[in-house]
Design an enzyme around this catalytic site. Structure first.
Site, short mmCIF file in Angstrom:
data_model
loop_
_atom_site.label_atom_id
_atom_site.label_comp_id
_atom_site.label_asym_id
_atom_site.label_seq_id
_atom_site.Cartn_x
_atom_site.Cartn_y
_atom_site.Cartn_z
CG HIS A 87 -2.05 1.07 0.89
ND1 HIS A 87 -2.97 1.06 -0.27
CD2 HIS A 87 -1.91 2.43 1.08
CE1 HIS A 87 -3.48 2.15 -0.49
NE2 HIS A 87 -3.03 2.86 0.28
CE1 TYR A 93 -1.84 7.52 -0.30
CE2 TYR A 93 -1.25 5.50 0.63
CZ TYR A 93 -2.19 6.39 0.38
OH TYR A 93 -3.45 6.26 0.67
CG HIS A 119 -9.20 2.49 -7.05
ND1 HIS A 119 -9.55 3.71 -6.56
CD2 HIS A 119 -8.05 2.09 -6.20
CE1 HIS A 119 -8.86 4.17 -5.70
NE2 HIS A 119 -7.80 3.02 -5.48
CG PHE A 120 -4.98 -0.24 -9.68
CD1 PHE A 120 -4.31 -0.22 -11.02
CD2 PHE A 120 -5.41 -1.13 -9.15
CE1 PHE A 120 -4.21 -1.55 -11.56
CE2 PHE A 120 -5.29 -2.49 -9.67
CZ PHE A 120 -4.65 -2.61 -10.87
CG HIS A 121 -6.20 1.21 -15.07
ND1 HIS A 121 -6.33 -0.13 -14.37
CD2 HIS A 121 -5.19 1.18 -15.95
CE1 HIS A 121 -5.32 -0.99 -14.93
NE2 HIS A 121 -4.86 -0.32 -15.87
NE ARG A 134 -7.07 -6.94 -9.28
CZ ARG A 134 -6.24 -6.37 -8.41
NH1 ARG A 134 -6.65 -6.55 -7.15
NH2 ARG A 134 -5.21 -5.66 -8.78
NE ARG A 135 -4.17 -9.42 -9.79
CZ ARG A 135 -4.17 -9.42 -8.32
NH1 ARG A 135 -4.74 -10.10 -7.42
NH2 ARG A 135 -3.21 -8.35 -7.74
#
Lengths: 589, 182
Positions: free
Chosen positions: A234, A238, A385-387, A448-449
């Protein structure tokens, strides 16, 4: 992008450092190109529009996409931009440029080893593979080269931090009473976070996964190594994000026509990231057995408070841009928006990236919501989300930042600003389509994946439009993103052929409210590091202790699965194993 | 330290939003009773599941008047029971009952997600995931392995049937256990 005559560029003032930054960017952009190619192959494959590879190889391509983009592209760009920021803001060379070149070489070597192990997965003649994805959980096993490369890469990043801390210590000896310049403060706090965050992955790779892949130990504890991965997995997000924040805080207000609103608040934000980034990793393990509900609740609370620095950033960055717009003559409650330099690709790229980050933040809050997460965990919602976060907020800011920084690193103009503007808008549009489709598909439970989201035994129940409509949206979005990447890379390549010239220097103005408005304790890096470590111990000592007490340091872990080394026995899979190049040629012909 | 009035307001609202989020999650856990998958499941040896009293012969078992235990073993690349496309019986439970899932893995890390619902868990070798679900009206649900588990991951699927109670009791093969000898 009005240039300021008389301001020498970074390349003119610090030629050797500029060369290091350019080399770091070069590696980042090569990784971006290959990663984007892997991305388009996946988007077209899983939507069943164009299949260049057998489905069993999909996961090698996915590993390549993940590792090259979220490790190589992001972190090489980071070390480039941090090298620029620390040198510029302290106005000082590193103590020893050979040391600087050494850590960059180590990082490059590590990336090469890991990349080679991954790519071997599609070359049947080479007995190596690493289709373990970016989240390399045991007992899926990669070739030892994969783990060794990661270790060498990590050591490189640690030495980069040592280099920057040494530069700062040298500066402090000569400026004992001054506040740390803002950009240097951001670099140093980010690296403190990185040192704490990488403890988890370093322990996992060096003490468990590497010895295990070399055959020194028989099995590892899957839950333990998984928890150590997320200890790192995680905060690393950042590490991707903070260089983008550095550009938003220190560069974006300037290109908007003004200056940063508040230097003290920017420092508070970075300190909050040091404190809160690491004790949250268990929020990736809400669905894991073997971890008590209480530990999950603590991680959830910390995660929710981690929203604070991003919400504060939204205020400060928008306020700074508004100030810039008003300096340019913008008026009215919202009319100032029109006065912003929308024809400047550097500004528009960063602004669109920020807008997407807000959307990604909202879907992230859903992920963070412990029991709401049941609905979306491991569905296509998550990459949706993370795209938006790393794939747009970070990647698009890096590209936009490059448009501003590149001329100062090379003393050459950008080849084409209109192409650059089209490129950032295309990225925004492509990502809007692709991530929307992913979020919606996730709500229907599409995982996903996976190479084949259509199953034989059942169909996904969608409310309207159906899965095929979502597939078209996803594939179209992915194609636009690929085209956008090609435009970015070719624009930069053509810029290299531009004649050198002078007068491309840019000056960064001081904040409206400077560091003197903030308490000195903010600059006490030792204090913040200490508190951060205490918080990590509080969040992790008990769950790690409980995992080890339950199952031991090394298991019960089951046998290792070097997936690509032992072809699966399921009928049909072996038939699909063929040379991907031959298949690509067949499709083209 | 000087903080602008609007910025103070924004800070206050941000903290309120965060506290609100934590409160809704807490309500979900305590009020609505959404319990997390946690460490209540036992630890098992993934290499010796054949000797385990429940996982050696996994399937559905009635444990109360309206309550059923379902033991599932995830393998590369099938659920036992569940993967009807690969010859295993679908997981069949009667409508309007309480179903306790106990899921473990015989090899790598898998996922167990009932598509379109919030029944979802990781399946980690050595650990048993416990998950309690209240099933409603008769319906058919797809089960997906939603955690990458190797090159055949995309073939790993299962089926869960919620059938009318009379149909469940009426089928002889499903009164005690199913799936074990498939």
């Amino acid at each position: 992008m009005a240039t300021e005559e008389g301001t020498p560029t970074f390349a003119t003032r610090y030629p050797e450092e500029a060369s290091v930054v350019r080399r770091a960017f070069l590696v980042a952009f090569v990784a971006l190109g290959i990663g984007a190619l892997a991305g388009i192959i996946q988007a077209l494959h899983r939507t069943n529009i164009l299949r260049l590879i057998p489905s069993a190889d999909y996961y090698t391509v996915l590993t390549l996409h993940g590792v090259l983009l979220v490790i190589v592209f992001t972190i090489f760009f980071l070390v480039g931009v941090f090298q620029w920021a620390i040198t510029r803001s302290l106005d000082r060379s590193p103590p020893n440029i050979t040391f600087t070149k050494t850590w960059l070489a180590l990082m490059s070597l590590g990336s090469l080893l890991t990349g080679a192990a991954i790519i071997s997965g599609v070359i049947s003649e080479v007995d190596a593979s690493a289709d373990v994805l970016f989240t390399f959980y045991a007992p899926l096993q990669a070739h030892p080269l994969f783990y060794a490369g990661l270790a060498v890469f990590l050591v490189g990043t640690w030495l980069a931090g040592v280099d920057w801390f040494r530069t700062w210590l040298g500066w402090r000896r000569e400026h004992p009473d001054e506040r740390i310049p803002l950009q240097a403060f951001m670099v140093l706090t980010t690296m403190i976070m990185w040192y704490i965050a990488t403890i988890g992955v370093a322990v996992s790779v060096l003490f468990f996964l590497l010895p295990w892949s070399l055959g020194f130990i028989d099995q590892v504890n899957p839950l333990l190594t998984r928890t150590l991965f997320w200890f790192f997995g995680h905060p690393v997000v950042y590490f991707w994000l903070l260089p983008a924040y550095l550009l938003w805080y220190t560069v974006m207000p300037k290109i908007a026509g003004g200056r940063l609103f508040s230097d003290p608040l920017a420092r508070v934000v970075f300190v909050l990231f040091v404190l809160l980034s690491t004790p949250v990793g268990i929020h990736h393990q809400y669905m894991d057995p073997g971890i008590a509900q209480g530990f999950k609740f603590i991680a959830m609370t910390n995660t929710m408070f981690l929203l604070l620095p991003s919400l504060l950033t939204a205020f400060t960055v928008v306020a700074s841009i508004e100030h810039g717009a008003r300096q340019r003559g913008g008026t009215g409650l919202l009319g100032w928006l029109r006065a912003l330099p929308w024809r400047d690709p550097a500004f528009t790229g960063m602004a669109l990236a920020g807008l997407m980050f807000a959307a990604g933040g909202f879907s992230g809050m859903v992920n963070a919501g412990m029991n709401i997460n049941y609905l979306v965990h491991n569905t296509l919602w998550v990459p949706g989300h993370f795209h938006l976060t790393v794939g747009t907020a970070v990647a698009l800011t890096f590209m936009a930042g490059t448009y501003w920084l590149w001329p100062q690193l090379t003393n050459r103009r950008l080849y084409s600003r209109p192409i650059a503007l089209a490129q950032v808008v295309l990225w925004f549009g492509g990502m809007a389509l692709m991530s929307n489709a992913m979020h919606v598909a996730g709500l229907f439970g599409i995982p996903r994946r996976t190479a084949e989201p259509q199953y034989q035994g059942f169909e996904f129940a969608t409310t309207f439009g159906g899965v095929s409509e979502l597939n078209i949206q996803l594939a179209l979005g992915g194609t636009l993103l690929f085209v956008s990447t090609l435009l970015f890379l070719s624009n930069l390549a053509l810029s290299l052929a531009q004649p050198t010239r002078s007068g491309l220097g840019q000056r960064l103005p001081a904040a409206l409210s400077g560091p003197e408005d903030s308490p000195r304790v903010l600059d006490n890096l030792a204090l913040w590091s200490g508190i951060a470590v205490v918080l990590v111990v509080l969040a992790y000592a008990l769950p790690l202790g409980s995992i080890i007490a339950d199952s031991g340091l090394l298991g019960p872990g089951g046998a290792a699965y070097p997936a690509a080394l032992t072809p699966d026995s399921l009928a049909g899979l072996q038939a699909a194993v063929a040379d991907p190049v031959v298949r690509a040629l067949e499709v083209v012909a | 330290m000087h903080i602008h009035t609007y910025e103070k307001l924004w800070l206050g609202l941000s903290l309120l939003l965060i506290t609100g989020f934590v409160a809704t999650i807490t309500y979900g856990a305590l009020g609505a009773g959404v319990e997390m998958v946690d460490d209540s499941g036992e630890t098992v040896d993934p290499d010796a599941l054949g000797e385990h009293p429940d996982f050696a012969d996994p399937g559905v078992e009635q444990v109360g008047p309206n309550e059923y235990d379902v033991y599932v073993v995830a393998h590369r690349f099938y659920f036992e029971p569940g993967s009807s496309t690969q010859g295993f019986a679908p997981i069949t439970v009667p409508a309007n009952s309480t179903v306790n899932f106990y899921i473990t893995s015989a090899d790598v890390v898998h996922g167990f997600g009932v598509a379109g619902t919030n029944a979802n868990t990781m399946v980690i070798p050595g650990e048993v995931s416990e998950l309690t679900v209240e099933v409603g009206e008769p319906a058919e649900y797809g089960i997906v392995c939603n955690e990458y588990c190797g090159s055949g991951h995309h073939t790993m699927e299962g089926l869960m049937q919620v059938v009318p109670p009379e149909e469940y009791n009426g089928t002889g093969s499903q009164t005690e256990r199913l799936g074990g000898d498939s």
